[in-house]
Design a protein around this motif. Structure first.
Motif, PDB file in Angstrom:
ATOM      1  N   GLU B  34       0.810  -1.223   0.000  1.00 16.99           N
ATOM      2  CA  GLU B  34       0.000   0.000   0.000  1.00 16.99           C
ATOM      3  C   GLU B  34       0.843   1.273   0.000  1.00 16.99           C
ATOM      4  O   GLU B  34       0.372   2.319  -0.420  1.00 16.99           O
ATOM      5  CB  GLU B  34      -0.888   0.020   1.249  1.00 16.99           C
ATOM      6  CG  GLU B  34      -2.205  -0.689   1.071  1.00 16.99           C
ATOM      7  CD  GLU B  34      -3.204  -0.226   2.113  1.00 16.99           C
ATOM      8  OE1 GLU B  34      -2.967  -0.524   3.291  1.00 16.99           O
ATOM      9  OE2 GLU B  34      -4.179   0.413   1.736  1.00 16.99           O
ATOM     10  N   ASN B  35       2.056   1.182   0.499  1.00 16.64           N
ATOM     11  CA  ASN B  35       2.857   2.390   0.623  1.00 16.64           C
ATOM     12  C   ASN B  35       3.607   2.712  -0.661  1.00 16.64           C
ATOM     13  O   ASN B  35       3.732   1.876  -1.557  1.00 16.64           O
ATOM     14  CB  ASN B  35       3.827   2.249   1.802  1.00 16.64           C
ATOM     15  CG  ASN B  35       3.076   2.262   3.119  1.00 16.64           C
ATOM     16  OD1 ASN B  35       2.249   3.142   3.360  1.00 16.64           O
ATOM     17  ND2 ASN B  35       3.322   1.271   3.944  1.00 16.64           N
ATOM     18  N   ALA B 114       2.321  -5.374  11.339  1.00 19.58           N
ATOM     19  CA  ALA B 114       1.680  -5.073  12.611  1.00 19.58           C
ATOM     20  C   ALA B 114       0.939  -3.752  12.542  1.00 19.58           C
ATOM     21  O   ALA B 114       1.157  -2.941  11.648  1.00 19.58           O
ATOM     22  CB  ALA B 114       2.739  -5.001  13.709  1.00 19.58           C
ATOM     23  N   GLN B 115       0.043  -3.566  13.474  1.00 22.98           N
ATOM     24  CA  GLN B 115      -0.555  -2.260  13.696  1.00 22.98           C
ATOM     25  C   GLN B 115      -0.492  -1.987  15.187  1.00 22.98           C
ATOM     26  O   GLN B 115      -0.320  -2.900  15.979  1.00 22.98           O
ATOM     27  CB  GLN B 115      -1.998  -2.223  13.187  1.00 22.98           C
ATOM     28  CG  GLN B 115      -2.935  -3.181  13.917  1.00 22.98           C
ATOM     29  CD  GLN B 115      -4.351  -3.142  13.367  1.00 22.98           C
ATOM     30  OE1 GLN B 115      -4.617  -3.550  12.242  1.00 22.98           O
ATOM     31  NE2 GLN B 115      -5.255  -2.635  14.182  1.00 22.98           N
ATOM     32  N   GLU B 116      -0.623  -0.723  15.556  1.00 20.49           N
ATOM     33  CA  GLU B 116      -0.564  -0.418  16.984  1.00 20.49           C
ATOM     34  C   GLU B 116      -1.855  -0.862  17.670  1.00 20.49           C
ATOM     35  O   GLU B 116      -2.951  -0.739  17.118  1.00 20.49           O
ATOM     36  CB  GLU B 116      -0.325   1.079  17.181  1.00 20.49           C
ATOM     37  CG  GLU B 116       1.079   1.479  16.781  1.00 20.49           C
ATOM     38  CD  GLU B 116       1.340   2.953  16.966  1.00 20.49           C
ATOM     39  OE1 GLU B 116       0.969   3.716  16.052  1.00 20.49           O
ATOM     40  OE2 GLU B 116       1.897   3.345  18.014  1.00 20.49           O
ATOM     41  N   ARG B 372     -14.382   4.317  17.139  1.00 25.09           N
ATOM     42  CA  ARG B 372     -14.207   5.721  16.760  1.00 25.09           C
ATOM     43  C   ARG B 372     -15.061   6.099  15.561  1.00 25.09           C
ATOM     44  O   ARG B 372     -15.569   7.215  15.486  1.00 25.09           O
ATOM     45  CB  ARG B 372     -12.731   5.992  16.446  1.00 25.09           C
ATOM     46  CG  ARG B 372     -11.800   5.838  17.644  1.00 25.09           C
ATOM     47  CD  ARG B 372     -10.334   5.884  17.223  1.00 25.09           C
ATOM     48  NE  ARG B 372      -9.968   7.166  16.647  1.00 25.09           N
ATOM     49  CZ  ARG B 372      -9.412   8.158  17.341  1.00 25.09           C
ATOM     50  NH1 ARG B 372      -9.146   8.014  18.627  1.00 25.09           N
ATOM     51  NH2 ARG B 372      -9.096   9.292  16.743  1.00 25.09           N
ATOM     52  N   CYS B 373     -15.188   5.188  14.586  1.00 25.71           N
ATOM     53  CA  CYS B 373     -15.931   5.509  13.362  1.00 25.71           C
ATOM     54  C   CYS B 373     -17.401   5.815  13.670  1.00 25.71           C
ATOM     55  O   CYS B 373     -17.970   6.781  13.177  1.00 25.71           O
ATOM     56  CB  CYS B 373     -15.875   4.348  12.374  1.00 25.71           C
ATOM     57  SG  CYS B 373     -14.247   4.002  11.707  1.00 25.71           S
ATOM     58  N   GLU B 374     -18.033   4.956  14.478  1.00 32.45           N
ATOM     59  CA  GLU B 374     -19.458   5.106  14.753  1.00 32.45           C
ATOM     60  C   GLU B 374     -19.702   5.791  16.094  1.00 32.45           C
ATOM     61  O   GLU B 374     -20.847   5.923  16.530  1.00 32.45           O
ATOM     62  CB  GLU B 374     -20.138   3.729  14.713  1.00 32.45           C
ATOM     63  CG  GLU B 374     -20.013   3.025  13.357  1.00 32.45           C
ATOM     64  CD  GLU B 374     -20.775   3.733  12.238  1.00 32.45           C
ATOM     65  OE1 GLU B 374     -21.800   4.364  12.527  1.00 32.45           O
ATOM     66  OE2 GLU B 374     -20.326   3.664  11.071  1.00 32.45           O
ATOM     67  N   PRO B 405     -16.020   3.190   8.367  1.00 29.64           N
ATOM     68  CA  PRO B 405     -14.957   3.179   7.358  1.00 29.64           C
ATOM     69  C   PRO B 405     -13.786   2.240   7.691  1.00 29.64           C
ATOM     70  O   PRO B 405     -13.237   1.617   6.790  1.00 29.64           O
ATOM     71  CB  PRO B 405     -14.487   4.631   7.328  1.00 29.64           C
ATOM     72  CG  PRO B 405     -15.636   5.420   7.848  1.00 29.64           C
ATOM     73  CD  PRO B 405     -16.364   4.545   8.818  1.00 29.64           C
ATOM     74  N   CYS B 406     -13.401   2.118   8.962  1.00 31.00           N
ATOM     75  CA  CYS B 406     -12.212   1.297   9.263  1.00 31.00           C
ATOM     76  C   CYS B 406     -12.525  -0.188   9.251  1.00 31.00           C
ATOM     77  O   CYS B 406     -11.625  -1.026   9.343  1.00 31.00           O
ATOM     78  CB  CYS B 406     -11.548   1.717  10.572  1.00 31.00           C
ATOM     79  SG  CYS B 406     -12.040   0.787  12.041  1.00 31.00           S
ATOM     80  N   GLN B 407     -13.790  -0.545   9.145  1.00 36.74           N
ATOM     81  CA  GLN B 407     -14.217  -1.942   9.047  1.00 36.74           C
ATOM     82  C   GLN B 407     -13.714  -2.793  10.208  1.00 36.74           C
ATOM     83  O   GLN B 407     -13.406  -3.966  10.046  1.00 36.74           O
ATOM     84  CB  GLN B 407     -13.776  -2.541   7.707  1.00 36.74           C
ATOM     85  CG  GLN B 407     -14.435  -1.864   6.519  1.00 36.74           C
ATOM     86  CD  GLN B 407     -13.875  -2.363   5.201  1.00 36.74           C
ATOM     87  OE1 GLN B 407     -12.795  -1.955   4.796  1.00 36.74           O
ATOM     88  NE2 GLN B 407     -14.584  -3.250   4.553  1.00 36.74           N
ATOM     89  N   ARG B 409     -10.947  -2.462  11.903  1.00 33.78           N
ATOM     90  CA  ARG B 409      -9.492  -2.582  12.089  1.00 33.78           C
ATOM     91  C   ARG B 409      -9.082  -2.098  13.474  1.00 33.78           C
ATOM     92  O   ARG B 409      -8.213  -2.669  14.117  1.00 33.78           O
ATOM     93  CB  ARG B 409      -8.763  -1.744  11.033  1.00 33.78           C
ATOM     94  CG  ARG B 409      -8.679  -2.401   9.680  1.00 33.78           C
ATOM     95  CD  ARG B 409      -8.043  -1.444   8.688  1.00 33.78           C
ATOM     96  NE  ARG B 409      -7.809  -2.094   7.409  1.00 33.78           N
ATOM     97  CZ  ARG B 409      -8.733  -2.266   6.476  1.00 33.78           C
ATOM     98  NH1 ARG B 409      -9.970  -1.854   6.687  1.00 33.78           N
ATOM     99  NH2 ARG B 409      -8.444  -2.860   5.339  1.00 33.78           N
ATOM    100  N   LEU B 410      -9.682  -0.989  13.898  1.00 35.21           N
ATOM    101  CA  LEU B 410      -9.248  -0.377  15.148  1.00 35.21           C
ATOM    102  C   LEU B 410     -10.072  -0.855  16.346  1.00 35.21           C
ATOM    103  O   LEU B 410      -9.530  -1.097  17.413  1.00 35.21           O
ATOM    104  CB  LEU B 410      -9.341   1.150  15.017  1.00 35.21           C
ATOM    105  CG  LEU B 410      -8.432   1.935  15.946  1.00 35.21           C
ATOM    106  CD1 LEU B 410      -6.979   1.587  15.684  1.00 35.21           C
ATOM    107  CD2 LEU B 410      -8.650   3.429  15.753  1.00 35.21           C
ATOM    108  N   LYS B 440     -10.646  -2.630   1.522  1.00 31.56           N
ATOM    109  CA  LYS B 440     -10.627  -1.169   1.602  1.00 31.56           C
ATOM    110  C   LYS B 440     -11.580  -0.650   0.529  1.00 31.56           C
ATOM    111  O   LYS B 440     -11.800  -1.323  -0.478  1.00 31.56           O
ATOM    112  CB  LYS B 440      -9.217  -0.611   1.394  1.00 31.56           C
ATOM    113  CG  LYS B 440      -8.342  -0.788   2.626  1.00 31.56           C
ATOM    114  CD  LYS B 440      -7.304   0.298   2.775  1.00 31.56           C
ATOM    115  CE  LYS B 440      -6.660   0.232   4.154  1.00 31.56           C
ATOM    116  NZ  LYS B 440      -5.518   1.151   4.280  1.00 31.56           N
ATOM    117  N   PRO B 441     -12.136   0.547   0.748  1.00 27.86           N
ATOM    118  CA  PRO B 441     -13.140   1.041  -0.198  1.00 27.86           C
ATOM    119  C   PRO B 441     -12.589   1.159  -1.621  1.00 27.86           C
ATOM    120  O   PRO B 441     -11.456   1.607  -1.826  1.00 27.86           O
ATOM    121  CB  PRO B 441     -13.490   2.425   0.348  1.00 27.86           C
ATOM    122  CG  PRO B 441     -13.092   2.388   1.784  1.00 27.86           C
ATOM    123  CD  PRO B 441     -11.922   1.471   1.860  1.00 27.86           C
TER     124      PRO B 441
END
Lengths: 98, 459
Positions: B34-35, B114-116, B372-374, B405-407, B409-410, B440-441
């Motif tokens: 992705e980067n 990884a993600q935080e 956070r999204c909702e 939006p984050c589906q 993930r967080l 992802k969208p």
């Protein structure tokens, strides 16, 4: 409240954040451009309208959704800046457009 | 006939190492990331940031790997998103530069990294609150630093590394360390791994000393951190203290990024030590699906050196399965790598024990936003669980958590922990969220463009 370090990475790319020109280093994302423009919030949430800024900057949180070059709901942290890029904040939910 | 022998998702240490190894066995390789540049998170923008004295020393070890990857002959697709993976067919749906495209591969290695870990504390949705990883990304990709009062709250090696990097860049931060496990307790729990990992541990202690020497102020053992302010963070408070704050950087360790591995239905197991789900895998990364391997931190947090070994192991396994490597050669090549990975993993037990996340981070108080999204609070999740939401998948129908939006993930780890707590279950007894494609969208226009290409190809 963010600043560049010109000695390490000079700000050479001019983008428009909410119509205002901002110089940012090459390799920065659109979300970083918003931060360097001095704006802490990048959008207002569709649910309560609360202000929201970027959280993770790595494509996970989707908090930095913005309108970039006319396309809404893009992850601003995943879009590298390009000269002349137009970045606009989002207020509330997007509307479907024909 | 597939387009590629091996498709690798992610160009971090595991993905890059897998690509180099697979190419050296003569396989055709696609790497999707992705980067915009290779490196993953730890070596993000390595080539561009190498000359920056703030992050250069931490990035230098990754430069040879990035160079080897660039020269490997793998087909490298940066700035490209995998939005669907059909594991049975080996079909990958990609999106890049406003276009959708399908490619096929005989074997797929997920090196998603990884993600935080989410750090849901009161006020964490205020602008100005970011993760420690985000601050590092600002430094690595653009040399940008926060100005004003900068506070790092949390624990883990990254907190100290970031404090030193910010100090080198002229930013004196305040570190609020949430660690409650003592060194002695962590040593006792970790057993024999510490001696083998002494090099890494010495590095960690040097970092902590270096941060203090550079003027970083430290408050240890804080509890109950919260972000306060009108419209943005202005102050950080904790039990018995507070400080002015313009940028609050949170960190409670990292967890495997399992969005894709869960979406395609790989078997996962609960890792109680690291408090996270990880895909079930054999020694070479082979997953529960015969076409799919997992490598690196996406298969369980181990750090970049373990990830490099894991990537090479997964590539050698691919070569063996595709008939490009004989069994005896495979055994000879993998023996060393298995030992290298074991050595790299040896300090994990100590680190995981020392930096175990506080209970309030895993399952926050009722008034804290979990999704956070909702904008859904932990209290609402607990109420829904008591009403009958048995897991994150069921909770979607109650509160939409996981449908923003984050589906998920967080929020998924937090939501699952809250449901487990409300139902009196262990975290591993609540099935994790099953994400759905598109991962992802993608725009309708992208899909329509892809369909046109397919139609023209069929004519």
């Amino acid at each position: 409240m963010f600043r560049t370090r010109p000695d390490a990475r000079p700000a050479t790319v001019e983008v428009l954040v909410e119509g205002t020109p901002v110089l940012v280093p090459e390799g920065a994302s659109a979300a970083v451009a918003v931060l360097l423009a001095g704006l802490s919030a990048i959008r207002e949430m569709p649910v309560t309208g609360s202000p929201r800024g970027p959280l993770c900057l790595m494509g996970v949180c989707f908090d930095c959704l913005a309108e970039i070059d006319g396309v809404p709901n893009r992850q601003a942290c995943m879009v590298p800046v390009a000269p002349g890029m137009r970045i606009a904040r989002q207020r509330g939910a997007r509307e479907a457009r024909p | 006939m597939t387009d590629f022998d091996v498709a690798i998702i992610g160009a971090g240490p595991a993905g890059m190492a897998a690509a180099v190894e697979a190419r050296s066995r003569g396989l055709s390789v696609l790497v999707v990331d992705e980067n915009a540049a290779p490196g993953g998170q730890v070596f993000r923008a390595a080539e561009a940031a190498a000359q920056d004295p703030a992050v250069g020393p931490a990035i230098a070890p990754g430069l040879p790997l990035v160079a080897a990857f660039r020269g490997s002959g793998a087909t490298y697709r940066p700035a490209t998103t995998l939005w669907h993976l059909d594991a049975d067919e080996g079909a990958l749906s990609l999106a890049a530069h406003g276009r959708a495209e399908d490619v096929t591969a005989s074997r797929v290695i997920l090196a998603t990294g990884a993600q935080e870990r989410p750090v849901p504390i009161p006020g964490w949705t205020l602008p100005g609150v970011m993760t420690a990883g985000a601050a590092q990304i600002l430094l690595k990709t653009a040399g940008v630093v926060p100005s004003g009062a900068v506070v790092l709250a949390g624990q883990g090696p990254l907190v100290w590394l970031l404090a030193v990097q910010l100090a080198r860049a002229g930013v004196a931060s305040l570190v609020l360390e949430t660690r409650t496990t003592s060194l002695a307790a962590a040593l006792a729990r970790a057993g024999g791994g510490v001696w083998a990992g002494r090099r890494l541990l010495a590095k960690g202690l040097a970092l902590m000393a270096g941060a203090r020497r550079r003027g970083v102020r430290v408050v240890t053992g804080i509890r109950g951190p919260r972000a306060e302010g009108e419209g943005r963070v202005q102050r950080v408070a904790w039990e018995g203290g507070s400080a002015p704050c313009d940028t609050l950087l949170l960190h409670e360790g990292v967890i495997p990024s399992t969005h894709v591995s869960r979406a395609i239905g790989l078997e996962h197991e609960w890792d109680a030590t690291q408090a996270c789900w990880r895909p079930v895998a054999d020694a070479f990364g082979g997953s529960s699906h015969p076409r799919i391997a997992v490598a690196g931190d996406g298969a369980g947090i181990g750090g970049w050196e373990a990830a490099v070994a894991a990537g090479r192991l997964a590539a050698l396994d691919a070569a063996r399965r595709l008939g490009a490597l004989a069994e005896d050669a495979f055994a000879a090549r993998t023996a060393t790598l298995l030992a290298v990975r074991a050595a790299a993993l040896s300090p994990r037990g100590f680190l995981d024990a020392l930096y175990a996340p506080p209970a309030a981070v895993l399952a926050p108080a009722d008034d804290v936003i979990a999704c956070r999204c909702e904008e859904v609070t932990a209290g609402a999740v607990r109420r829904a669980a008591r009403l009958g939401a048995t897991g994150p998948n069921q909770l979607k129908a109650y509160l939409r958590c996981g449908m923003g939006p984050c589906q998920g993930r967080l929020c998924a780890p937090t939501v699952a922990a809250l449901i487990a707590e409300a139902r009196g279950l262990a975290p591993g007894e609540v099935a994790p969220l099953r994400p759905r494609a598109p991962y992802k969208p993608v725009t309708v226009g992208m899909l329509a463009g892809g369909a046109e290409t397919l139609q023209q190809g069929g004519k």
